[in-house]
Design an enzyme around this catalytic site. Sequence first.
Site, PDB file in Angstrom:
ATOM      1  N   HIS A 175       0.842  -1.198   0.000  1.00 33.77           N
ATOM      2  CA  HIS A 175       0.000   0.000   0.000  1.00 33.77           C
ATOM      3  C   HIS A 175       0.883   1.258   0.000  1.00 33.77           C
ATOM      4  CE1 HIS A 175      -3.594   2.388   1.496  1.00 33.77           C
ATOM      5  NE2 HIS A 175      -2.579   3.210   1.756  1.00 33.77           N
ATOM      6  N   GLU A 176       1.862   1.318   0.896  1.00 35.42           N
ATOM      7  CA  GLU A 176       2.732   2.488   0.965  1.00 35.42           C
ATOM      8  C   GLU A 176       3.521   2.658  -0.326  1.00 35.42           C
ATOM      9  OE1 GLU A 176       2.530   4.732   3.104  1.00 35.42           O
ATOM     10  OE2 GLU A 176       1.217   3.671   4.489  1.00 35.42           O
ATOM     11  N   HIS A 179       1.578   4.194  -3.148  1.00 36.25           N
ATOM     12  CA  HIS A 179       1.476   5.652  -3.122  1.00 36.25           C
ATOM     13  C   HIS A 179       2.586   6.286  -3.954  1.00 36.25           C
ATOM     14  CE1 HIS A 179      -1.931   6.649  -0.648  1.00 36.25           C
ATOM     15  NE2 HIS A 179      -1.578   5.743   0.236  1.00 36.25           N
ATOM     16  N   TYR A 190      -5.095  14.653  -2.964  1.00 37.90           N
ATOM     17  CA  TYR A 190      -5.432  13.929  -1.745  1.00 37.90           C
ATOM     18  C   TYR A 190      -6.513  14.626  -0.931  1.00 37.90           C
ATOM     19  CZ  TYR A 190      -4.611  10.327   1.644  1.00 37.90           C
ATOM     20  OH  TYR A 190      -4.755   9.245   2.459  1.00 37.90           O
ATOM     21  N   GLU A 199      -6.352   6.550  -2.024  1.00 31.81           N
ATOM     22  CA  GLU A 199      -6.320   5.488  -1.020  1.00 31.81           C
ATOM     23  C   GLU A 199      -6.812   4.161  -1.581  1.00 31.81           C
ATOM     24  OE1 GLU A 199      -5.281   5.051   2.222  1.00 31.81           O
ATOM     25  OE2 GLU A 199      -4.155   6.824   1.651  1.00 31.81           O
ATOM     26  N   ASP A 272     -10.237  14.013   7.865  1.00 34.81           N
ATOM     27  CA  ASP A 272      -9.541  13.039   7.021  1.00 34.81           C
ATOM     28  C   ASP A 272      -9.483  13.511   5.566  1.00 34.81           C
ATOM     29  OD1 ASP A 272      -8.267  10.596   6.368  1.00 34.81           O
ATOM     30  OD2 ASP A 272     -10.185   9.622   5.949  1.00 34.81           O
ATOM     31  N   HIS A 277      -9.872   8.141   3.721  1.00 31.27           N
ATOM     32  CA  HIS A 277      -9.748   6.758   4.196  1.00 31.27           C
ATOM     33  C   HIS A 277     -11.107   6.118   4.452  1.00 31.27           C
ATOM     34  CE1 HIS A 277      -5.726   8.359   5.322  1.00 31.27           C
ATOM     35  NE2 HIS A 277      -5.351   7.145   4.991  1.00 31.27           N
TER      36      HIS A 277
END
Length: 356
Positions: A175-176, A179, A190, A199, A272, A277
Site C-alpha cells: 500500500h505504501e 502511493h 489527496y 487510497e 480526514d 480513508h
Amino acid sequence: MCLSFGCSHHNPVACIVPPYMLRVLALRGDPATADMARTLLRHDEQLREERAAWASLPPAPQGIAPDPDLCCPDRRIHDGEFRAALPGRLVRGEGDAPSGIADADLAYDSAGQVFAMFAEEYGRNSLDGRGMPLVATVQHRRNYNNAFWDGQQMAYGTGDGKIFRTFLQLSVIAHEMTHGVIQHSGGLIYENQSGALNEHVADVFGALAEQRVLGQTAHQADWLIGRGILGAGINGVALRSLKAPGTAYADDLLGTDPQPWHMDQFNTTTDDNGGVHINSGIPNHAFYLFCSYLGGNAWELPGRIWYRTLQDLNNPMASFSDFADQTLRSAAALAGAGSQQALLLRRAWKLVGIAV
C-alpha cells in the site's frame, strides 16, 4: 492509512494509521495512550509543515505487458535505530546477505515482492517507472504507531505492542509503495473523491501484492489491509476490508470501522481530508465485487485494468464516476468492448451506487 500532506496535495506524506483513529484514541485512551495519539497527530502536522511534496518527473510511458528486462530492484534498507532522522543507517543493499535485523530483512523481501508484481504483471520499472531505488527505514522512532511514504521513501515504526504490534505486513508495505506509483503516474489530489481514489488504488495493489505472493485466487483471499497488525487485545482483524467495508474492527478503544460500501452511505466530512480513508471503501468494494465475479487471480486482468486506468486517467481531481468510466475504457481495450468482463465491471460499479 492516514495521510499527512506537504505543500501540495498531489504528493502527500502518506501514513497508514488514519487521523480519525488517532482522534478516537486521544479521546478514549488512558493518559499514556491519549498522549501517544496526540503526539502522532502533532507529528502529522509537523510533516505537513516541514515536508514539501517531492516533485516528480513527468510520468514515464507505462505498458501493461510483462517486461523480461525489468528484473532487478535496487533496495536500500536502513535501520532508524528508533530515532526520527531519515533514512538512518544502511543495513542491507541490493544483493547483500541478510542483515540479521528481522524488520530490515522483512522490509527487503517485501519490497522485492512488490517490485516483482509491478514489473512482471504491469511492465513498470520501480515506483517511478524509471528504476527508482526502493529506500526504506525500519525501527523508525521508538514505539512508533505508524508507517508512511514521504515522497521519496518508506518508513515503518515497530508499534507499541499494545494497539499495534507491527507495520511490516505485506499489504501495508505494498500500500505504501503504491502511493509512490500513484505519485509518479500523474497523481490523485489527496482530498475528497480524488483522495479516496488515491487510497483506493493503494489498497487495491496492497491486496493484490499479498494475494500474488500467497498464490490466492479472488475467492480464497481475505481482502484485508493490515491483517494482524492490531494488538492482541484489540477487537479487530485489520485496518480495512475490501470484501466487507465497515467490518475490519469494532473496539472500545479504537471505535468502529467507519467505511461505507455504497454511495448511499457516502460520508461528507471535513475530517480526514474529506474522508479519503473512509469513502475509499466504496470503490474498494466495487473492485472486490468485480474480482469475485471473474474468479481466478485478481492481479491479472482486474489488476491490469486498474493499472492501465491509473496511467490513462490524466485527471488528478477525478471523481468516482470519472475513475469508473476510465476502468470501463481500460476493460474494453484489454478484454474487448461488450465483453463479459466489461459487463461484469459495469455491474460492480452499479452495485455500489456509482453510475457509469
